[in-house]
Scaffold this motif. Structure first.
Motif, mmCIF file in Angstrom:
data_model
loop_
_atom_site.group_PDB
_atom_site.id
_atom_site.type_symbol
_atom_site.label_atom_id
_atom_site.label_comp_id
_atom_site.label_asym_id
_atom_site.label_seq_id
_atom_site.Cartn_x
_atom_site.Cartn_y
_atom_site.Cartn_z
ATOM 1 N N PHE A 1 3.189 -9.133 -15.133
ATOM 2 C CA PHE A 1 3.069 -9.680 -13.795
ATOM 3 C C PHE A 1 4.303 -9.288 -13.004
ATOM 4 C CE2 PHE A 1 3.867 -12.821 -10.536
ATOM 5 C CZ PHE A 1 2.641 -12.865 -9.896
ATOM 6 N N SER A 2 4.121 -8.530 -11.940
ATOM 7 C CA SER A 2 5.247 -8.156 -11.083
ATOM 8 C C SER A 2 4.687 -7.889 -9.692
ATOM 9 C CB SER A 2 5.949 -6.906 -11.609
ATOM 10 O OG SER A 2 5.112 -5.772 -11.428
ATOM 11 N N ARG A 3 5.586 -7.916 -8.725
ATOM 12 C CA ARG A 3 5.212 -7.631 -7.339
ATOM 13 C C ARG A 3 4.437 -6.315 -7.256
ATOM 14 N NH1 ARG A 3 7.211 -9.001 -2.319
ATOM 15 N NH2 ARG A 3 8.440 -10.589 -3.342
ATOM 16 N N ARG A 4 5.026 -5.285 -7.841
ATOM 17 C CA ARG A 4 4.412 -3.962 -7.733
ATOM 18 C C ARG A 4 3.043 -3.907 -8.410
ATOM 19 N NH1 ARG A 4 5.500 0.948 -6.092
ATOM 20 N NH2 ARG A 4 4.442 2.607 -7.200
ATOM 21 N N ASN A 5 2.926 -4.587 -9.563
ATOM 22 C CA ASN A 5 1.642 -4.560 -10.253
ATOM 23 C C ASN A 5 0.572 -5.349 -9.510
ATOM 24 O OD1 ASN A 5 2.318 -2.749 -12.208
ATOM 25 N ND2 ASN A 5 2.853 -4.275 -13.740
ATOM 26 N N VAL A 6 0.975 -6.384 -8.754
ATOM 27 C CA VAL A 6 -0.005 -7.085 -7.912
ATOM 28 C C VAL A 6 -0.491 -6.123 -6.824
ATOM 29 C CG1 VAL A 6 -0.331 -8.939 -6.215
ATOM 30 C CG2 VAL A 6 0.887 -9.414 -8.352
ATOM 31 N N TYR A 7 0.438 -5.387 -6.214
ATOM 32 C CA TYR A 7 0.041 -4.422 -5.178
ATOM 33 C C TYR A 7 -0.868 -3.346 -5.771
ATOM 34 C CZ TYR A 7 3.866 -6.416 -2.377
ATOM 35 O OH TYR A 7 4.694 -7.249 -1.682
ATOM 36 N N LEU A 8 -0.539 -2.890 -6.967
ATOM 37 C CA LEU A 8 -1.379 -1.871 -7.611
ATOM 38 C C LEU A 8 -2.770 -2.421 -7.891
ATOM 39 C CD1 LEU A 8 1.222 -0.314 -10.066
ATOM 40 C CD2 LEU A 8 -0.022 0.965 -8.337
ATOM 41 N N ARG A 9 -2.821 -3.662 -8.407
ATOM 42 C CA ARG A 9 -4.127 -4.278 -8.684
ATOM 43 C C ARG A 9 -4.946 -4.364 -7.398
ATOM 44 N NH1 ARG A 9 -4.375 -10.596 -9.384
ATOM 45 N NH2 ARG A 9 -3.932 -10.289 -7.166
ATOM 46 N N ASP A 10 -4.283 -4.761 -6.316
ATOM 47 C CA ASP A 10 -4.986 -4.945 -5.042
ATOM 48 C C ASP A 10 -5.054 -3.652 -4.228
ATOM 49 O OD1 ASP A 10 -5.329 -7.534 -5.821
ATOM 50 O OD2 ASP A 10 -3.751 -8.366 -4.558
ATOM 51 N N ARG A 11 -4.689 -2.562 -4.831
ATOM 52 C CA ARG A 11 -4.734 -1.231 -4.216
ATOM 53 C C ARG A 11 -4.024 -1.177 -2.873
ATOM 54 N NH1 ARG A 11 -8.559 1.626 -7.156
ATOM 55 N NH2 ARG A 11 -9.674 0.249 -8.547
ATOM 56 N N PHE A 12 -2.898 -1.862 -2.800
ATOM 57 C CA PHE A 12 -2.068 -1.857 -1.584
ATOM 58 C C PHE A 12 -2.869 -2.274 -0.360
ATOM 59 C CE2 PHE A 12 0.221 0.555 -4.666
ATOM 60 C CZ PHE A 12 1.549 0.262 -4.426
#
Ligand code: ZN
Length: 177
Positions: free
Chosen positions: A74-85
């Motif tokens: 769980f990280s900021r960047r991985n949330v963005y990746l999951r949500d496709r920016f």
């Protein structure tokens, strides 16, 4: 062409599964130590006084390693990746610096910092929502946030957004779910 120095190397395990992304310097070093074999090289070289080295794009470990179950951290960047920016309220794509993490259920109402309660949101949507729930302000989530499946070697698991062409053949197929 991207600078040779900025290039990264994809490390595969002995069974050709992506493990992680390493610096090309480390890859060259591992090859020198006999730990890996080069699977493919970038069309770029590093020049030294004595010789020119091709920069490895993909290397494969020559020995078995014990790797535990890999989970998507769980990280900021991985949330963005999951949500496709993509802002999960207005559905528009943003660059990383124009995105924020939004608590779907606000912190003040017990919402936790976890995969199922955190989504990518643009600054205006996050501001509009404030400390309220999406329903209270008439915003609707595009997708129900979930914990990403721990697909070994997936771009999310590797923490990368773009996959160099030479790596693509080694990437797992996107899951259907
Ligand atoms: Zn938005």
């Amino acid at each position: 062409m991207a600078s040779a120095i900025a290039r990264k190397t994809l490390l595969l395990d002995i069974g050709y599964q992506p493990i992680k992304v390493i610096s090309w310097r480390r890859a060259v070093c591992m090859e020198f130590l006999g730990k890996v074999e080069v699977v493919s090289n970038f069309d770029a070289e590093v020049k030294t006084i004595t010789r020119d080295y091709p920069i490895p794009a993909v290397v494969r470990l020559l020995h078995h390693t014990r790797v535990g179950p890999r989970v998507v951290r769980f990280s900021r960047r991985n949330v963005y990746l999951r949500d496709r920016f993509t802002c999960q309220y207005c559905g528009r794509r943003f660059s990383e610096r124009d995105l924020t993490l939004d608590h779907v259920i606000p912190r003040s109402r017990g919402g936790r910092m976890e995969w199922t309660n955190i989504v990518a949101a643009c600054v205006p949507c996050n501001g509009r929502k404030g400390r309220r729930s999406p329903e209270q302000v008439g915003l609707e989530l595009r997708c129900i946030p979930r914990k990403p499946l721990s697909v070994p070697g997936s771009p999310a698991q590797l923490g990368i957004e773009t996959v160099p062409e030479l790596w693509q053949v080694w990437m797992p197929r996107p899951s259907r779910r």
